[in-house]
Design a protein around this motif. Structure first.
Motif, PDB file in Angstrom:
ATOM      1  N   GLY A   1      -9.130  -2.537  -5.049  1.00 36.80           N
ATOM      2  CA  GLY A   1      -8.821  -3.737  -5.820  1.00 36.80           C
ATOM      3  C   GLY A   1      -8.415  -3.396  -7.233  1.00 36.80           C
ATOM      4  N   PRO A   2      -8.292  -4.356  -8.099  1.00 36.51           N
ATOM      5  CA  PRO A   2      -8.418  -5.788  -7.799  1.00 36.51           C
ATOM      6  C   PRO A   2      -7.170  -6.337  -7.123  1.00 36.51           C
ATOM      7  CG  PRO A   2      -7.946  -5.461 -10.115  1.00 36.51           C
ATOM      8  CD  PRO A   2      -8.096  -4.105  -9.530  1.00 36.51           C
ATOM      9  N   VAL A   3      -7.405  -7.259  -6.228  1.00 29.18           N
ATOM     10  CA  VAL A   3      -6.343  -7.921  -5.466  1.00 29.18           C
ATOM     11  C   VAL A   3      -5.396  -6.877  -4.859  1.00 29.18           C
ATOM     12  CG1 VAL A   3      -4.862  -9.942  -5.411  1.00 29.18           C
ATOM     13  CG2 VAL A   3      -6.494  -9.707  -7.236  1.00 29.18           C
ATOM     14  N   ASP A   4      -5.964  -5.866  -4.242  1.00 27.94           N
ATOM     15  CA  ASP A   4      -5.205  -4.822  -3.534  1.00 27.94           C
ATOM     16  C   ASP A   4      -4.301  -3.986  -4.436  1.00 27.94           C
ATOM     17  OD1 ASP A   4      -6.403  -5.466  -1.186  1.00 27.94           O
ATOM     18  OD2 ASP A   4      -4.735  -6.648  -0.388  1.00 27.94           O
ATOM     19  N   ALA A   5      -4.500  -4.059  -5.730  1.00 28.50           N
ATOM     20  CA  ALA A   5      -3.619  -3.320  -6.653  1.00 28.50           C
ATOM     21  C   ALA A   5      -3.727  -1.815  -6.457  1.00 28.50           C
ATOM     22  CB  ALA A   5      -3.954  -3.680  -8.098  1.00 28.50           C
ATOM     23  N   THR A   6      -4.856  -1.330  -5.974  1.00 24.98           N
ATOM     24  CA  THR A   6      -5.023   0.114  -5.791  1.00 24.98           C
ATOM     25  C   THR A   6      -5.289   0.468  -4.322  1.00 24.98           C
ATOM     26  OG1 THR A   6      -7.380  -0.021  -6.293  1.00 24.98           O
ATOM     27  CG2 THR A   6      -5.932   0.425  -8.132  1.00 24.98           C
ATOM     28  N   THR A   7      -4.833  -0.404  -3.442  1.00 23.98           N
ATOM     29  CA  THR A   7      -5.018  -0.121  -2.016  1.00 23.98           C
ATOM     30  C   THR A   7      -3.938   0.847  -1.541  1.00 23.98           C
ATOM     31  OG1 THR A   7      -6.024  -2.276  -1.599  1.00 23.98           O
ATOM     32  CG2 THR A   7      -5.104  -1.133   0.295  1.00 23.98           C
ATOM     33  N   SER A   8      -4.354   2.029  -1.165  1.00 21.64           N
ATOM     34  CA  SER A   8      -3.405   3.013  -0.622  1.00 21.64           C
ATOM     35  C   SER A   8      -3.399   2.878   0.899  1.00 21.64           C
ATOM     36  CB  SER A   8      -3.838   4.419  -1.026  1.00 21.64           C
ATOM     37  OG  SER A   8      -5.077   4.717  -0.410  1.00 21.64           O
TER      38      SER A   8
ATOM     39  N   LEU B   1       2.834   5.974  -2.768  1.00 23.91           N
ATOM     40  CA  LEU B   1       3.941   6.797  -3.285  1.00 23.91           C
ATOM     41  C   LEU B   1       3.746   7.084  -4.772  1.00 23.91           C
ATOM     42  CD1 LEU B   1       6.752   8.064  -2.745  1.00 23.91           C
ATOM     43  CD2 LEU B   1       7.748   5.884  -3.402  1.00 23.91           C
ATOM     44  N   LEU B   2       3.462   6.022  -5.510  1.00 23.09           N
ATOM     45  CA  LEU B   2       3.277   6.177  -6.963  1.00 23.09           C
ATOM     46  C   LEU B   2       2.059   7.055  -7.263  1.00 23.09           C
ATOM     47  CD1 LEU B   2       4.622   5.121  -9.528  1.00 23.09           C
ATOM     48  CD2 LEU B   2       3.024   3.211  -9.525  1.00 23.09           C
ATOM     49  N   PHE B   3       0.993   6.776  -6.545  1.00 30.23           N
ATOM     50  CA  PHE B   3      -0.255   7.534  -6.722  1.00 30.23           C
ATOM     51  C   PHE B   3      -0.014   9.023  -6.428  1.00 30.23           C
ATOM     52  CE2 PHE B   3      -4.238   9.126  -4.744  1.00 30.23           C
ATOM     53  CZ  PHE B   3      -5.120   8.916  -5.790  1.00 30.23           C
ATOM     54  N   THR B   4       0.776   9.281  -5.398  1.00 31.61           N
ATOM     55  CA  THR B   4       1.042  10.675  -5.011  1.00 31.61           C
ATOM     56  C   THR B   4       1.941  11.359  -6.038  1.00 31.61           C
ATOM     57  OG1 THR B   4       0.831  10.049  -2.692  1.00 31.61           O
ATOM     58  CG2 THR B   4       1.927  12.131  -3.151  1.00 31.61           C
ATOM     59  N   ILE B   5       2.981  10.663  -6.472  1.00 32.88           N
ATOM     60  CA  ILE B   5       3.887  11.270  -7.457  1.00 32.88           C
ATOM     61  C   ILE B   5       3.127  11.600  -8.739  1.00 32.88           C
ATOM     62  CG2 ILE B   5       5.853  10.770  -8.978  1.00 32.88           C
ATOM     63  CD1 ILE B   5       7.078   9.198  -6.608  1.00 32.88           C
ATOM     64  N   VAL B   6       2.364  10.616  -9.220  1.00 33.03           N
ATOM     65  CA  VAL B   6       1.598  10.853 -10.449  1.00 33.03           C
ATOM     66  C   VAL B   6       0.531  11.925 -10.212  1.00 33.03           C
ATOM     67  CG1 VAL B   6       0.029   9.810 -12.135  1.00 33.03           C
ATOM     68  CG2 VAL B   6       2.014   8.536 -11.348  1.00 33.03           C
ATOM     69  N   GLY B   7      -0.135  11.827  -9.065  1.00 36.00           N
ATOM     70  CA  GLY B   7      -1.194  12.791  -8.762  1.00 36.00           C
ATOM     71  C   GLY B   7      -0.668  14.210  -8.678  1.00 36.00           C
ATOM     72  N   VAL B   8       0.463  14.392  -7.982  1.00 35.38           N
ATOM     73  CA  VAL B   8       1.009  15.741  -7.795  1.00 35.38           C
ATOM     74  C   VAL B   8       1.558  16.285  -9.121  1.00 35.38           C
ATOM     75  CG1 VAL B   8       2.817  17.098  -6.675  1.00 35.38           C
ATOM     76  CG2 VAL B   8       1.538  15.396  -5.356  1.00 35.38           C
TER      77      VAL B   8
ATOM     78  N   ALA C   1       0.831  -1.209   0.000  1.00 36.58           N
ATOM     79  CA  ALA C   1       0.000   0.000   0.000  1.00 36.58           C
ATOM     80  C   ALA C   1       0.864   1.257   0.000  1.00 36.58           C
ATOM     81  CB  ALA C   1      -0.925  -0.005   1.223  1.00 36.58           C
ATOM     82  N   ALA C   2       1.982   1.203   0.732  1.00 43.19           N
ATOM     83  CA  ALA C   2       2.879   2.365   0.769  1.00 43.19           C
ATOM     84  C   ALA C   2       3.463   2.636  -0.619  1.00 43.19           C
ATOM     85  CB  ALA C   2       3.996   2.110   1.776  1.00 43.19           C
ATOM     86  N   GLN C   3       3.810   1.547  -1.292  1.00 46.64           N
ATOM     87  CA  GLN C   3       4.365   1.663  -2.653  1.00 46.64           C
ATOM     88  C   GLN C   3       3.340   2.296  -3.587  1.00 46.64           C
ATOM     89  OE1 GLN C   3       5.656  -2.160  -3.985  1.00 46.64           O
ATOM     90  NE2 GLN C   3       6.704  -1.375  -5.780  1.00 46.64           N
ATOM     91  N   PHE C   4       2.098   1.815  -3.488  1.00 51.87           N
ATOM     92  CA  PHE C   4       1.060   2.375  -4.363  1.00 51.87           C
ATOM     93  C   PHE C   4       0.789   3.832  -3.990  1.00 51.87           C
ATOM     94  CE2 PHE C   4      -3.373   3.482  -5.184  1.00 51.87           C
ATOM     95  CZ  PHE C   4      -3.364   3.396  -6.570  1.00 51.87           C
TER      96      PHE C   4
END
Lengths: 436, 320
Positions: free
Chosen positions: B267-274, B102-109, B97-100
């Motif tokens: 999901g799916p399979v926690d792929a987007t669990t932040s 981080l990625l979500f935040t970098i892309v989002g920002v 979740a931390a990895q996602f």
């Protein structure tokens, strides 16, 4: 140009910490309860109810509640939304502003019983034995609510999971509706040829039907997540067989590969649009998707490879709390509400199945052949989430909608696993939650 | 024009100075407050401080108790020290979740900043119906997230949804945007950029509006190219505003629950669990209050660290 800062670093840190504390506040924040303790103003029994159906149900339930006048008491009605309901109940109970009586999540009574907040309903059961209501219960409903200390709740309606099918699509594909697992596979292949999926499910955001389908198929095969002793029993042969079968459906394209991301609205849209022909769903699916042609009908129970036939049932219940202005009034209200509940089916305000035989015999309920079939064929063989066991407990709340089951379901529906690996991960996830 | 002259001109321009103009430094404005004034300030601030302590301090304190105890939302159990933190930090689900996050935040920002900056620059030019265009561009930010997530679900969820249908008609197959773990992660990030760029656009537009246009005239006289003007004048002059918007967007992204939860549920399979979704699930679905609050604490600490780093950048970008 001067850009001298107008606030110090310390100020900034304070501001940042405040902003960053949002998740903390979200994680520990209280609920929305604002009223006084288990009794509302004037010592009335405070009853909290959930939105079990369309808003008309809530209006009717409020009217019923406000018609209570037993044990020299009155009752007040408050609707609680499902969103964060456990938090709402927990924080209200912790602050002594919770209800005296409530409906709620299927295993909520057991969760709060573990925390010493539930008032047992043994007196209500005794009273119902005298007035005939006890004998009116459909078979096997009441006993799962009896713990070693007493009845933690009384069931008042059933959320069933049964198989439905769309007749016209089977006719178009030239196959019969499934009667066993082999014919689910066979018909699924035939349906695929006409561009239709033969096992409808979904496990996207907020959609629990996929989770329920997993447990239903295990239970259908005589398996289940818990053993007869109530202990975890995930890796039994029947479960492995059930998951292998589901994976076979996935690999044959009988389950929609997009289903893993489907919300319940996506799933219903597929039923409505004729994209799916068969699958497990809740009672009154035909009404839910607006089918008035009697094309979507309840299938008879499906036999597993060993001949087992079981469905899945959630007995939604009414429970009493220790924080009450009068235990006698709470008990009188529960009995009164159960006695009045037939009005919801008479007025066709609720989709769930009733718990009383007398309600199933009401003309308004019996006029729907799907209802009759569910009561006659599915209810007697339905198992709870505790399958293979029969006793309910608070741990089931962590299974129902918890991360472990959801991840397991999505893993199976993506098809990128084998049955044993998926079940082992599921078991491991459940253990980590249940041992706390 | 010599390069030296150009550099000098750009350097002056970066400082916001008009050609030949003098600097606008304000000098040290700190003044010593009298004891009387200080006391007045103290009493005026006291009610706000008390409110802040009650509103923020108490929940933080209570969360600290929950994070170091077992038990549940109703009854705090026994003291377990840092066990909940150890449990969380040794969990693969936390690191995933931390990895996602981080990625979500970098892309989002940076995604929303890039789009917002581009549109803000575009909106500086005279275009027909610019006002209407600005309002339309604000819609993703204005529309309630429940509505926009539903709209995105309609666009991408099923094979017959609009966007998969377009891909299919173009002969690119039928992507399962919410069913494939990688595509679901990409979809959620694009959704976040779409929802957030109007905010960045407004922040950047406000910053650009404060830039003196004579700076560009000076740069033009010095022969600076458009690219040089952008990289050496525009970006430095809006840097302070940019860093502030990055701090805010970082907080928005890390704390963003509805964008993810409504579209994929993690999901799916926690792929987007932040982390915030994981914290929610841990507390309210697995009923593990201590570990769930511990996750939230770790998020808070991380956000404070990131904010401090960015704040230092703001101070560096300040021009005296």
């Amino acid at each position: 140009m001067s850009t001298q800062t107008a606030f110090s670093r310390r100020n900034f840190l304070g501001l940042t910490a405040a902003a960053a504390s949002v998740p903390l506040l979200a994680a520990c924040g209280g609920g929305s309860a604002t009223q006084g303790g288990g009794g509302a103003a004037g010592g009335a029994v405070k009853f909290w109810d959930m939105p079990w159906a369309a808003p008309a149900y809530n209006d009717a339930a409020k009217k019923v509640t406000e018609g209570f006048s037993g044990a020299n008491s009155k009752a007040s009605y408050q609707l609680i939304q499902w969103n964060n309901f456990y938090q709402t109940f927990s924080s209200a109970i912790a602050s002594k502003t919770g209800p005296a009586v409530s409906t709620g999540g299927g295993f909520q009574a057991f969760q709060f019983d573990d925390q010493g907040q539930i008032a047992y309903a043994d007196n209500v059961v005794e009273s119902m034995k005298k007035n005939g209501m006890y004998d009116d219960f459909l078979p096997g409903l009441l006993e799962p609510f009896k713990s070693s200390k007493g009845y933690v709740a009384i069931p008042w309606q059933l959320s069933m999971r049964v198989f439905w099918y769309r007749k016209s699509l089977f006719e178009k594909a030239g196959v019969e509706a499934p009667k066993d697992w082999a014919s689910i596979l066979e018909s699924g292949k035939a349906l695929k040829k006409i561009g239709v999926f033969g096992f409808a499910t979904g496990s996207g955001s907020g959609n629990n039907f996929g989770n329920h389908a997993m447990i239903q198929m295990m239970a259908n095969n005589g398996g289940g997540v818990f053993g007869t002793d109530g202990q975890l029993d995930v890796m039994n042969d029947r479960n492995i067989e059930a998951v292998e079968f589901l994976l076979e459906l996935v690999s044959n394209g009988i389950i929609d590969p997009a289903a893993v991301g489907y919300t319940s609205e996506n799933l219903d849209a597929d039923w409505k649009g004729g994209k799916v022909a068969f699958g497990p769903h809740a009672t009154q699916l035909d009404h839910r998707v607006g089918d008035k042609t009697s094309d979507i009908v309840v299938a008879s129970p499906i036999a597993g490879p060993h001949g087992d036939k079981h469905g899945l049932v959630f007995a939604n219940n009414i429970m009493m709390y220790t924080n009450t202005p009068s235990q006698e009034a709470s008990e009188a209200f529960v009995e009164y509400f159960l006695g009045q509940s037939k009005t919801f089916w008479q007025q066709k305000l609720i989709n769930a199945l009733p718990v009383f035989k007398s309600i199933t015999e009401l003309p308004e309920f019996a006029a729907d052949p799907n209802n009759v079939k569910i009561v006659k064929e599915w209810q007697p063989i339905a198992k709870t989430f505790a399958a293979q066991g029969t006793t309910l407990n608070g741990s089931l709340a962590a299974l129902d909608g918890g991360q472990a089951l959801n991840q397991f379901t999505q893993t199976v529906l993506t098809g990128k696993t084998d049955a044993k690996s998926a079940l082992q991960a599921f078991e491991s996830g459940l253990k980590s939650v249940l041992k706390k | 024009m010599s390069s030296t002259t150009t550099s000098s001109g750009l350097a002056r321009a970066r400082k916001g100075l008009a050609p030949g103009g003098s600097g606008g430094g304000t000098g040290n404005r700190k003044s010593k407050l009298s004891a009387q004034t200080s006391r007045t300030f103290f009493w005026l601030l006291l009610p706000s401080v008390i409110l802040l302590v009650l509103i923020h301090g108490y929940p933080l304190f209570h969360a600290g108790i929950q994070a170091t105890h077992d038990g549940n939302l109703i009854q705090t159990g026994s003291f377990v020290g840092l066990e909940n933190f150890q449990k969380v930090l040794s969990s693969p689900a936390f690191w995933k979740a931390a990895q996602f996050t981080l990625l979500f935040t970098i892309v989002g920002v940076f995604g929303s900043w890039a789009v917002g900056l581009g549109l803000a620059l575009l909106l500086r030019t005279k275009i027909p119906a610019g006002g209407t265009f600005k309002v339309l561009l604000l819609l993703p930010w204005v529309v309630p997230i429940v509505v926009s997530s539903t709209a995105w679900n309609w666009l991408v969820a099923t094979p017959d949804s609009l966007i998969p249908s377009i891909f299919r008609n173009l002969g690119l197959g039928t992507p399962l945007f919410l069913a494939d773990p990688t595509l679901a992660a990409v979809t959620v990030m694009i959704f976040k950029v779409w929802v957030s760029f109007p905010f960045m656009m407004m922040m950047t537009s406000a910053a650009l509006a404060s830039v003196d246009t004579t700076v560009y005239e000076a740069a033009n006289m010095d022969g600076a190219s458009r690219f040089q003007q952008f990289t050496q004048i525009t970006l430095p002059l809006i840097a302070r505003s940019t860093y502030i918007s990055w701090i805010l967007m970082t907080i928005f992204c890390v704390n963003d629950f509805p964008t993810i939860y409504l579209l994929t549920g993690g999901g799916p399979v926690d792929a987007t669990t932040s982390l915030v979704v994981l914290a929610y699930r841990t507390v309210f679905q697995d009923f593990a209050t201590g570990p769930g609050v511990a996750i939230a604490f770790l998020m808070t600490i991380t956000l404070v660290v990131v904010s401090v780093i960015l704040y230092r950048q703001i101070r560096k970008s300040s021009v005296e």
